[in-house]
Design a protein around this motif. Sequence first.
Motif, PDB file in Angstrom:
ATOM      1  N   PHE A 468      -9.146   7.283  -7.274  1.00 11.36           N
ATOM      2  CA  PHE A 468      -8.150   7.150  -6.215  1.00 11.36           C
ATOM      3  C   PHE A 468      -7.984   8.480  -5.491  1.00 11.36           C
ATOM      4  N   VAL A 469      -7.598   8.387  -4.221  1.00 13.09           N
ATOM      5  CA  VAL A 469      -7.248   9.555  -3.430  1.00 13.09           C
ATOM      6  C   VAL A 469      -5.885   9.302  -2.811  1.00 13.09           C
ATOM      7  N   VAL A 470      -4.965  10.257  -3.003  1.00  7.61           N
ATOM      8  CA  VAL A 470      -3.633  10.189  -2.408  1.00  7.61           C
ATOM      9  C   VAL A 470      -3.539  11.314  -1.387  1.00  7.61           C
ATOM     10  N   LEU A 471      -3.229  10.981  -0.157  1.00 13.15           N
ATOM     11  CA  LEU A 471      -3.132  12.025   0.859  1.00 13.15           C
ATOM     12  C   LEU A 471      -2.057  11.689   1.876  1.00 13.15           C
ATOM     13  N   PRO A 472      -1.490  12.707   2.525  1.00 14.70           N
ATOM     14  CA  PRO A 472      -0.477  12.451   3.554  1.00 14.70           C
ATOM     15  C   PRO A 472      -1.052  11.654   4.712  1.00 14.70           C
ATOM     16  N   ALA A 473      -0.223  10.788   5.280  1.00 12.27           N
ATOM     17  CA  ALA A 473      -0.676   9.959   6.400  1.00 12.27           C
ATOM     18  C   ALA A 473      -1.053  10.798   7.608  1.00 12.27           C
ATOM     19  N   THR A 474      -0.604  12.045   7.658  1.00 11.60           N
ATOM     20  CA  THR A 474      -0.906  12.907   8.804  1.00 11.60           C
ATOM     21  C   THR A 474      -2.315  13.489   8.748  1.00 11.60           C
ATOM     22  N   ILE A 475      -2.987  13.392   7.610  1.00 14.23           N
ATOM     23  CA  ILE A 475      -4.352  13.921   7.485  1.00 14.23           C
ATOM     24  C   ILE A 475      -5.341  12.837   7.896  1.00 14.23           C
ATOM     25  N   PRO A 476      -6.152  13.066   8.935  1.00 12.54           N
ATOM     26  CA  PRO A 476      -7.059  12.024   9.452  1.00 12.54           C
ATOM     27  C   PRO A 476      -8.357  11.943   8.659  1.00 12.54           C
ATOM     28  N   LEU A 477      -8.228  11.636   7.364  1.00 18.73           N
ATOM     29  CA  LEU A 477      -9.415  11.537   6.520  1.00 18.73           C
ATOM     30  C   LEU A 477      -9.682  10.098   6.093  1.00 18.73           C
ATOM     31  N   GLY A 478      -8.832   9.174   6.544  1.00 24.24           N
ATOM     32  CA  GLY A 478      -8.945   7.796   6.088  1.00 24.24           C
ATOM     33  C   GLY A 478     -10.276   7.162   6.387  1.00 24.24           C
ATOM     34  N   ARG A 488      -8.221   1.365   1.633  1.00 27.99           N
ATOM     35  CA  ARG A 488      -6.771   1.542   1.657  1.00 27.99           C
ATOM     36  C   ARG A 488      -6.109   0.516   0.746  1.00 27.99           C
ATOM     37  N   LEU A 489      -5.185   0.971  -0.087  1.00 29.74           N
ATOM     38  CA  LEU A 489      -4.473   0.091  -1.003  1.00 29.74           C
ATOM     39  C   LEU A 489      -3.005   0.032  -0.602  1.00 29.74           C
ATOM     40  N   GLY A 490      -2.552  -1.129  -0.250  1.00 29.67           N
ATOM     41  CA  GLY A 490      -1.133  -1.322   0.022  1.00 29.67           C
ATOM     42  C   GLY A 490      -0.638  -0.595   1.256  1.00 29.67           C
ATOM     43  N   ASP A 491       0.674  -0.554   1.378  1.00 31.62           N
ATOM     44  CA  ASP A 491       1.328   0.081   2.516  1.00 31.62           C
ATOM     45  C   ASP A 491       1.574   1.564   2.234  1.00 31.62           C
ATOM     46  N   PRO A 492       1.792   2.349   3.289  1.00 31.33           N
ATOM     47  CA  PRO A 492       2.148   3.765   3.080  1.00 31.33           C
ATOM     48  C   PRO A 492       3.400   3.886   2.219  1.00 31.33           C
ATOM     49  N   ILE A 493       3.459   4.982   1.464  1.00 30.17           N
ATOM     50  CA  ILE A 493       4.539   5.195   0.496  1.00 30.17           C
ATOM     51  C   ILE A 493       5.373   6.392   0.936  1.00 30.17           C
ATOM     52  N   GLU A 494       6.665   6.195   1.084  1.00 31.25           N
ATOM     53  CA  GLU A 494       7.558   7.311   1.385  1.00 31.25           C
ATOM     54  C   GLU A 494       7.869   8.052   0.090  1.00 31.25           C
ATOM     55  N   TYR A 495       7.555   9.341   0.082  1.00 29.61           N
ATOM     56  CA  TYR A 495       7.732  10.132  -1.123  1.00 29.61           C
ATOM     57  C   TYR A 495       8.268  11.495  -0.709  1.00 29.61           C
ATOM     58  N   GLY A 496       9.559  11.718  -0.950  1.00 28.12           N
ATOM     59  CA  GLY A 496      10.189  12.948  -0.498  1.00 28.12           C
ATOM     60  C   GLY A 496      10.192  13.003   1.024  1.00 28.12           C
ATOM     61  N   THR A 497       9.670  14.069   1.567  1.00 23.43           N
ATOM     62  CA  THR A 497       9.628  14.234   3.024  1.00 23.43           C
ATOM     63  C   THR A 497       8.310  13.749   3.614  1.00 23.43           C
ATOM     64  N   GLU A 498       7.407  13.232   2.774  1.00 20.04           N
ATOM     65  CA  GLU A 498       6.082  12.834   3.252  1.00 20.04           C
ATOM     66  C   GLU A 498       5.898  11.325   3.191  1.00 20.04           C
ATOM     67  N   VAL A 499       4.954  10.848   3.989  1.00 24.44           N
ATOM     68  CA  VAL A 499       4.467   9.471   3.905  1.00 24.44           C
ATOM     69  C   VAL A 499       3.034   9.561   3.408  1.00 24.44           C
ATOM     70  N   LEU A 500       2.754   8.935   2.266  1.00 26.86           N
ATOM     71  CA  LEU A 500       1.457   9.060   1.618  1.00 26.86           C
ATOM     72  C   LEU A 500       0.669   7.756   1.709  1.00 26.86           C
ATOM     73  N   CYS A 501      -0.647   7.875   1.756  1.00 25.09           N
ATOM     74  CA  CYS A 501      -1.542   6.723   1.757  1.00 25.09           C
ATOM     75  C   CYS A 501      -2.419   6.784   0.509  1.00 25.09           C
ATOM     76  N   LEU A 502      -2.744   5.624  -0.015  1.00 23.54           N
ATOM     77  CA  LEU A 502      -3.506   5.515  -1.256  1.00 23.54           C
ATOM     78  C   LEU A 502      -4.821   4.794  -0.978  1.00 23.54           C
ATOM     79  N   TYR A 503      -5.928   5.399  -1.453  1.00 19.97           N
ATOM     80  CA  TYR A 503      -7.265   4.823  -1.293  1.00 19.97           C
ATOM     81  C   TYR A 503      -7.910   4.741  -2.669  1.00 19.97           C
ATOM     82  N   GLY A 504      -8.700   3.694  -2.914  1.00 22.96           N
ATOM     83  CA  GLY A 504      -9.287   3.538  -4.237  1.00 22.96           C
ATOM     84  C   GLY A 504     -10.637   2.846  -4.228  1.00 22.96           C
ATOM     85  N   HIS A 505     -11.402   3.093  -5.308  1.00 22.91           N
ATOM     86  CA  HIS A 505     -12.706   2.445  -5.515  1.00 22.91           C
ATOM     87  C   HIS A 505     -12.814   1.995  -6.959  1.00 22.91           C
TER      88      HIS A 505
END
Length: 657
Positions: A468-478, A488-505
């Motif tokens: 899995f890779v967890v990264l901020p939604a602001t990083i254009p690496l998707g 991409r797995l699921g919806d973005p996750i609000e965590y503290g001051t960031e919105v995170l995206c989850l990717y998996g294989h």
Amino acid sequence: MRTSVGVPHTLEERIRDARRRAFVGREAELRIFRAALANRSGPPCLLYVHGRSGTGKSALLHRFADEAREQGRSVVHLDGTLIGGPPPVPGARAHVASDADVLFIDALEQSPAMMNWLTGRLLPTLGPGTVIVVAARQPPGTQWCARSWPDPIPVIELNDLGVREAAELLRRRHVPGPARAVLLAFAGGNPLALALGAAATRQAADPYSWEPGPELVTTLARRLTGPVPSAAHALSLAVSACALVTTEALLRSVAGDQAPGLYAWLRRHPAIEAAPGGLRPMRTARTVLDREFRWRNPQRHAEIRHALVQHLFHARRETDGDAAHTARGLSWLLYRDLPDTGDEDAGEYLAGTPHPRDRPLLDGLPAGSEVTADAQVRMFRHTGTGEVAAISVTRRRHTPDEAAGGDDPVTTSLWRSIADRMPEDGGHVLVTWLHLLPNGRWSPELAAAVRVAAFENWLEAGQAAWSFVVLPATIPLGRSLEEAGHDRLGDPIEYGTEVLCLYGHDWRHVPGPAWITAISNRVIDGRAVRDDRVAGSPAALTRPEFAAAVREALGSWTDPRAFRAGALITSHVVPAGLEGDDAEQFLRDQIMDAVDELRARACGDRMHRALATTYFYGTPTQKAAAARLGMAFSTYRRHLARGIEEVTQHLWRGGVS
């Protein structure tokens, strides 16, 4: 002769004036030549200029000649490309009879006879104050220097222009701003590519939307590489342009037994330079060669990239080679065409281990990405400033049933998203968190370094069930992650001051060989492979869906049309690239082999007989199959169900190797 107001009058003067106004840089080289001109009463002076094709050797010699004429020196210019043999010695000696003559010999490597004449007959006869300037692609050999000149020869090596000098050259040639940026990105600092590109922009119907065309690229390819002896040698140049670094073993994967000779030829080629671990073309030569080959034969270009990807991946697995080296090579081959791709070889950012002074940065990481004893931490540092722009933390996590609890929201979401896709025998997953620091600026160069580190993780995934890779939604690496089979797995996750995206294989679903083949097909060919399911999408088939697909395939065993229409044939069990009859036969072989392997297990013979009798022999009903086997119906049903589950689990793990 000039007019009274100093305006160039003759055509020769106009050409020289235009040449002077267009010339940029080379100040150090001009100082060396001016010092040689000033030594009128001293011994004759020999200067040797060398550099690969396109670096401006001829332009520099013309600039030298203009300087000499302005000081009243007579100039003789010989060109090895136009003179097959040596000039008549008496005539040439007459040209340099006075103490004030300057002789230029360009493209010396094109005329071996002229080189022998120069070193063996002309140089010993020169008088005081004479200046000889020789230009060639290769530096002077030690034997040539020893027998031709008593003193050390000043050797001038020409390289590409700097960024500012290249931009100034285009400005002086009146290239429009938008085209100037495109041309700089294409040509780098290569003077020949810049000059030809500038001329092309002036001829373009709309110079503001200009792009390098096939005619320019083909012309540059011929000029930069020179004569190519055969199609096999042209192939070796194409391979070197595709690969980040070319080795003899990598060349062999495409050229076969000719590789040793071709590799030796590449080592001597002036457009090729030594690199850590092998050979590579000079920057502009790589760009030009790759574009020319891609335009000329796009299918063969793609085939070579596919072959190189497979070689790097499997060679590393077979020899347990350097994962970092393989990751750089794979990342270059696969992602060099993406908009956010920088030059992996530029080295602007390097991934390294933490320094003691980095402790405050690590202590500030959020829950879930803490640096534990088993964590692998990479600090992405700018090679110029040493500043850390980003941090990645990779941790091995056990399945939820074995976890200690108290997971952070991201890890909880991770477990939830794969709840029905984890192997029944448990296992572990790799989770990589990527953090862009407040002072870090996302750039193509940083993206390249992060992508290489990610590939290194995946190559060393081992027995991991998922990565899995967890990264901020602001990083254009998707896009890069999705192209690499991490969806991409699921919806973005609000965590503290960031919105995170989850990717998996899912590595159990699409193991390494099928994974790299799918990425290669998807990225290089720009095509989805069999509805994208083999490319590693976690949503392709869940574990229950996969089990249903196995039952469906067994039930349609004697109906070819229904068998081909089943979901299992588009799953990870069948390698990418197999279609039609080949895909069907491969899947049938995999299922039959899985059933046959049951015989080696306890009570496996009964499971094998129940499956084979029910599905392979066309028995009309389960009751008829039980009767044929001489089993009670309940006993038969139990062995059949266990056999189906064993075959399903075996295929889910990747099939029969």
